[in-house]
Design a protein around this motif. Structure first.
Motif, mmCIF file in Angstrom:
data_model
loop_
_atom_site.group_PDB
_atom_site.id
_atom_site.type_symbol
_atom_site.label_atom_id
_atom_site.label_comp_id
_atom_site.label_asym_id
_atom_site.label_seq_id
_atom_site.Cartn_x
_atom_site.Cartn_y
_atom_site.Cartn_z
ATOM 1 N N ASN A 167 7.939 21.690 9.979
ATOM 2 C CA ASN A 167 8.630 20.539 9.371
ATOM 3 C C ASN A 167 9.461 20.965 8.156
ATOM 4 O OD1 ASN A 167 9.213 17.734 9.520
ATOM 5 N ND2 ASN A 167 7.937 17.393 7.712
ATOM 6 N N LEU A 168 10.018 22.151 8.213
ATOM 7 C CA LEU A 168 10.880 22.625 7.147
ATOM 8 C C LEU A 168 12.256 21.977 7.306
ATOM 9 C CD1 LEU A 168 11.055 24.611 4.743
ATOM 10 C CD2 LEU A 168 11.906 26.314 6.366
ATOM 11 N N TYR A 169 12.810 21.475 6.214
ATOM 12 C CA TYR A 169 14.061 20.721 6.295
ATOM 13 C C TYR A 169 15.219 21.578 6.795
ATOM 14 C CZ TYR A 169 15.835 22.983 2.062
ATOM 15 O OH TYR A 169 16.291 23.901 1.153
ATOM 16 N N GLU A 170 16.054 20.980 7.657
ATOM 17 C CA GLU A 170 17.277 21.622 8.135
ATOM 18 C C GLU A 170 18.376 20.565 8.192
ATOM 19 O OE1 GLU A 170 17.901 24.774 11.458
ATOM 20 O OE2 GLU A 170 18.144 22.811 12.416
ATOM 21 N N PHE A 171 19.500 20.842 7.564
ATOM 22 C CA PHE A 171 20.610 19.904 7.523
ATOM 23 C C PHE A 171 21.203 19.701 8.905
ATOM 24 C CE2 PHE A 171 25.232 19.246 7.166
ATOM 25 C CZ PHE A 171 25.262 18.047 6.463
ATOM 26 N N ILE A 172 21.453 18.427 9.270
ATOM 27 C CA ILE A 172 22.080 18.108 10.556
ATOM 28 C C ILE A 172 23.537 17.721 10.353
ATOM 29 C CG2 ILE A 172 21.969 16.682 12.623
ATOM 30 C CD1 ILE A 172 19.069 16.083 11.975
ATOM 31 N N GLU A 173 23.765 16.662 9.581
ATOM 32 C CA GLU A 173 25.108 16.130 9.415
ATOM 33 C C GLU A 173 25.104 15.081 8.316
ATOM 34 O OE1 GLU A 173 26.157 14.086 12.991
ATOM 35 O OE2 GLU A 173 24.440 12.722 12.903
ATOM 36 N N TYR A 174 26.300 14.659 7.973
ATOM 37 C CA TYR A 174 26.463 13.475 7.141
ATOM 38 C C TYR A 174 26.689 12.283 8.064
ATOM 39 C CZ TYR A 174 27.079 16.667 3.225
ATOM 40 O OH TYR A 174 26.888 17.648 2.289
ATOM 41 N N GLY A 175 26.030 11.180 7.795
ATOM 42 C CA GLY A 175 26.167 10.016 8.654
ATOM 43 C C GLY A 175 25.619 8.776 7.998
ATOM 44 N N ASP A 176 25.639 7.672 8.770
ATOM 45 C CA ASP A 176 25.130 6.403 8.249
ATOM 46 C C ASP A 176 23.835 5.996 8.923
ATOM 47 O OD1 ASP A 176 25.991 5.727 10.728
ATOM 48 O OD2 ASP A 176 27.540 4.328 10.083
ATOM 49 N N GLY A 177 23.328 6.837 9.827
ATOM 50 C CA GLY A 177 22.035 6.564 10.438
ATOM 51 C C GLY A 177 22.075 5.695 11.670
ATOM 52 N N ASP A 178 23.278 5.201 12.092
ATOM 53 C CA ASP A 178 23.320 4.328 13.269
ATOM 54 C C ASP A 178 23.636 5.092 14.550
ATOM 55 O OD1 ASP A 178 25.983 4.927 12.996
ATOM 56 O OD2 ASP A 178 26.646 2.867 12.621
ATOM 57 N N GLY A 179 23.937 6.388 14.426
ATOM 58 C CA GLY A 179 24.209 7.206 15.603
ATOM 59 C C GLY A 179 25.545 6.933 16.252
ATOM 60 N N ILE A 180 26.416 6.155 15.605
ATOM 61 C CA ILE A 180 27.721 5.809 16.161
ATOM 62 C C ILE A 180 28.803 6.527 15.371
ATOM 63 C CG2 ILE A 180 29.341 3.934 16.641
ATOM 64 C CD1 ILE A 180 26.953 2.043 16.797
ATOM 65 N N ASP A 181 29.709 7.173 16.079
ATOM 66 C CA ASP A 181 30.811 7.884 15.446
ATOM 67 C C ASP A 181 31.964 6.898 15.266
ATOM 68 O OD1 ASP A 181 32.530 9.697 14.401
ATOM 69 O OD2 ASP A 181 32.900 10.783 16.269
ATOM 70 N N LEU A 221 21.693 13.920 6.412
ATOM 71 C CA LEU A 221 20.564 13.759 7.319
ATOM 72 C C LEU A 221 19.960 15.116 7.657
ATOM 73 C CD1 LEU A 221 22.104 11.101 9.747
ATOM 74 C CD2 LEU A 221 20.749 10.726 7.679
ATOM 75 N N TYR A 222 18.631 15.159 7.726
ATOM 76 C CA TYR A 222 17.905 16.408 7.972
ATOM 77 C C TYR A 222 16.882 16.193 9.081
ATOM 78 C CZ TYR A 222 19.781 17.958 3.470
ATOM 79 O OH TYR A 222 20.627 18.312 2.433
ATOM 80 N N ARG A 223 16.453 17.286 9.653
ATOM 81 C CA ARG A 223 15.361 17.268 10.621
ATOM 82 C C ARG A 223 14.351 18.332 10.228
ATOM 83 N NH1 ARG A 223 18.535 19.878 15.835
ATOM 84 N NH2 ARG A 223 19.103 21.862 14.854
ATOM 85 N N GLY A 224 13.132 18.181 10.708
ATOM 86 C CA GLY A 224 12.105 19.168 10.442
ATOM 87 C C GLY A 224 12.049 20.195 11.552
ATOM 88 N N VAL A 225 12.038 21.465 11.211
ATOM 89 C CA VAL A 225 12.015 22.539 12.203
ATOM 90 C C VAL A 225 10.865 23.493 11.895
ATOM 91 C CG1 VAL A 225 14.492 22.404 12.652
ATOM 92 C CG2 VAL A 225 13.630 23.949 10.884
ATOM 93 N N THR A 226 10.490 24.247 12.908
ATOM 94 C CA THR A 226 9.487 25.291 12.749
ATOM 95 C C THR A 226 10.203 26.627 12.581
ATOM 96 O OG1 THR A 226 7.835 24.115 14.058
ATOM 97 C CG2 THR A 226 7.566 26.499 13.840
ATOM 98 N N LEU A 257 16.594 7.547 8.808
ATOM 99 C CA LEU A 257 16.677 7.147 7.401
ATOM 100 C C LEU A 257 15.293 6.917 6.810
ATOM 101 C CD1 LEU A 257 19.768 4.732 7.373
ATOM 102 C CD2 LEU A 257 19.659 7.210 7.103
ATOM 103 N N GLU A 258 14.353 7.767 7.191
ATOM 104 C CA GLU A 258 13.009 7.752 6.628
ATOM 105 C C GLU A 258 12.720 9.102 5.985
ATOM 106 O OE1 GLU A 258 10.407 6.826 9.819
ATOM 107 O OE2 GLU A 258 10.979 4.698 9.923
ATOM 108 N N PRO A 259 11.828 9.139 4.977
ATOM 109 C CA PRO A 259 11.494 10.426 4.349
ATOM 110 C C PRO A 259 10.994 11.431 5.378
ATOM 111 C CG PRO A 259 10.658 8.608 3.026
ATOM 112 C CD PRO A 259 11.163 7.997 4.304
ATOM 113 N N LEU A 260 11.475 12.652 5.276
ATOM 114 C CA LEU A 260 11.139 13.692 6.247
ATOM 115 C C LEU A 260 9.670 14.091 6.166
ATOM 116 C CD1 LEU A 260 12.338 15.573 8.409
ATOM 117 C CD2 LEU A 260 12.853 17.206 6.584
ATOM 118 N N GLY A 261 9.060 13.967 4.995
ATOM 119 C CA GLY A 261 7.670 14.380 4.830
ATOM 120 C C GLY A 261 7.573 15.815 4.341
ATOM 121 N N SER A 262 6.387 16.265 4.102
ATOM 122 C CA SER A 262 6.163 17.580 3.508
ATOM 123 C C SER A 262 6.277 18.691 4.545
ATOM 124 C CB SER A 262 4.786 17.635 2.850
ATOM 125 O OG SER A 262 3.773 17.394 3.822
ATOM 126 N N ALA A 263 6.603 19.877 4.055
ATOM 127 C CA ALA A 263 6.586 21.089 4.877
ATOM 128 C C ALA A 263 5.239 21.775 4.682
ATOM 129 C CB ALA A 263 7.725 22.026 4.492
#
Length: 371
Positions: A200-214, A226-231, A164-170
């Motif tokens: 660090n290009l954005y890639e969608f992971i999932e919708y969630g609340d950030g606690d990692g618990i289903d 939620l997104y992650r940075g990818v090459t 739940l932090e800004p992903l940053g620039s690509a």
């Protein structure tokens, strides 16, 4: 020798710019441009929580619109907001090395500030960066030109990561090499190969609340995207044609093919079509100069997105459009525009776990009055 003839000064609603040109071929600086783009955007996100409507959903085919009752909604509240300031500055110089060979040197600067919040998580971030650019044009023979370019990539991103932090620039690099040829009938043909490397290009992971618990009751699993940075490395080519092929017909078209792979060599960003084709033809009949017509075609190859629930895919499809315009006089004209004439069924995008159905056949009739 600095350029000495002022050609134009322009101002738009997004920035200002000026261009300097020197008509003496012996000058070392033959052309220069400086452009600024200043943008400020504010948004507010309102959340309308559903208090009912969580019944088992029926099968999608043959819906009539009455199978699911309208939910009862809670009172709306402001769940998020953004206040984004994005200022860009760009400058370039064209250097005449010889009569047939020019260098182009440039740089862009980005100043980005975002103050915001998304469902309790801060999206505030401040960044600034620059991207140099270098290119060349070489007129090998009359109406035959080679060109090439290199540029850095710097693109601010406002997406949230798994913490739940800004992903940053690509960031990354872009390379292009091409050739352009103008034929005797004034038709321009260009072919280019390109490569883009991005980190660090954005890639969608999932919708969630950030606690990692289903959570079993799904009470808070969909608060954030939620997104992650990818090459990602992209390679491809592009072929374009444009020009007046006769007194009545103007054509423009292009075909692009590319690959996109991640650092492990696997396909990346599969929601982007790997092959696209665009064609446009305008017709102005010699027997009626007040009449104009045109037809357009856009085709793309298959796209898909893999989710935890399976693959969402869109087969290759083509969209056909057209227009007809008639000028009654110098001030008044009437135009009819048509989109998706063949009423193609398609998903407009499959970049996340949700998708929108593309617009069916539609048309618009417009009356234009210039005074």
């Amino acid at each position: 020798m600095l350029a000495s003839k002022l050609i134009s000064i322009e101002q738009t609603n997004y920035g200002t710019g000026f261009q300097l040109t020197h008509e003496n071929a012996e000058a070392s600086i033959s052309q220069g441009v400086i452009v600024s783009s200043l943008a400020d955007a504010e948004t507010s996100d309102m959340d309308f929580g559903a208090l009912s409507g969580f019944d088992v959903m029926p099968a999608l085919p043959n819906w009539t619109g009455t199978e699911v009752a309208r939910p009862t909604w809670a009172d709306p509240y402001q769940a998020g907001f953004t206040d984004i300031t994005l200022n860009r500055y760009y400058g370039a110089l064209q250097l005449a090395v010889t009569e047939d060979f020019d260098f182009v040197l440039g740089a862009s600067f980005v100043d980005y500030e975002n103050e915001g919040e998304s469902w309790g998580a801060s999206t505030s971030t401040t960044e600034d960066g620059s991207s140099p650019y270098i290119g060349f044009t070489w007129e090998v023979w009359e109406d035959l030109n080679f060109y090439g370019s290199y540029s850095d990539i710097y693109q601010p991103q406002y997406y949230l990561n798994e913490d739940l932090e800004p992903l940053g620039s690509a960031e990354g690099r872009s390379y292009e090499l091409g050739v352009k040829k103008r034929l005797d009938n004034n038709l321009l043909i260009s072919f280019a190969v390109f490569r883009t490397e991005q980190e660090n290009l954005y890639e969608f992971i999932e919708y969630g609340d950030g606690d990692g618990i289903d959570d079993d009751d799904y009470s808070d699993d969909f608060n954030y995207a939620l997104y992650r940075g990818v090459t990602v490395d992209s390679n491809g080519f592009e072929l374009e044609v444009s020009g007046q092929v006769s007194d009545e017909w103007f054509v423009q078209g292009g075909f692009t093919a590319l690959t996109m792979d991640d650092e492990a060599g696997n396909e990346a960003r599969t929601f982007i079509p790997r092959r696209t084709l665009k064609l446009l033809a305008d017709y102005t009949p010699s027997w009626e100069e007040k009449l104009k017509a045109g037809v357009s075609l856009r085709w793309q190859s298959e796209t898909y997105f893999t989710t935890g629930f399976g693959r969402i895919s869109q087969d290759a499809y083509a969209l056909l459009g057209g227009y007809v315009q008639y000028s009654v006089n110098e001030q008044i004209s009437v135009s009819l525009n048509l989109d998706n004439i063949l009423n193609e069924d398609y998903l407009s995008s499959v970049r996340t776990e949700q998708a929108f159905v593309g617009s069916p056949v539609n048309y618009s009739l417009s009356l234009h009055w210039n005074y």
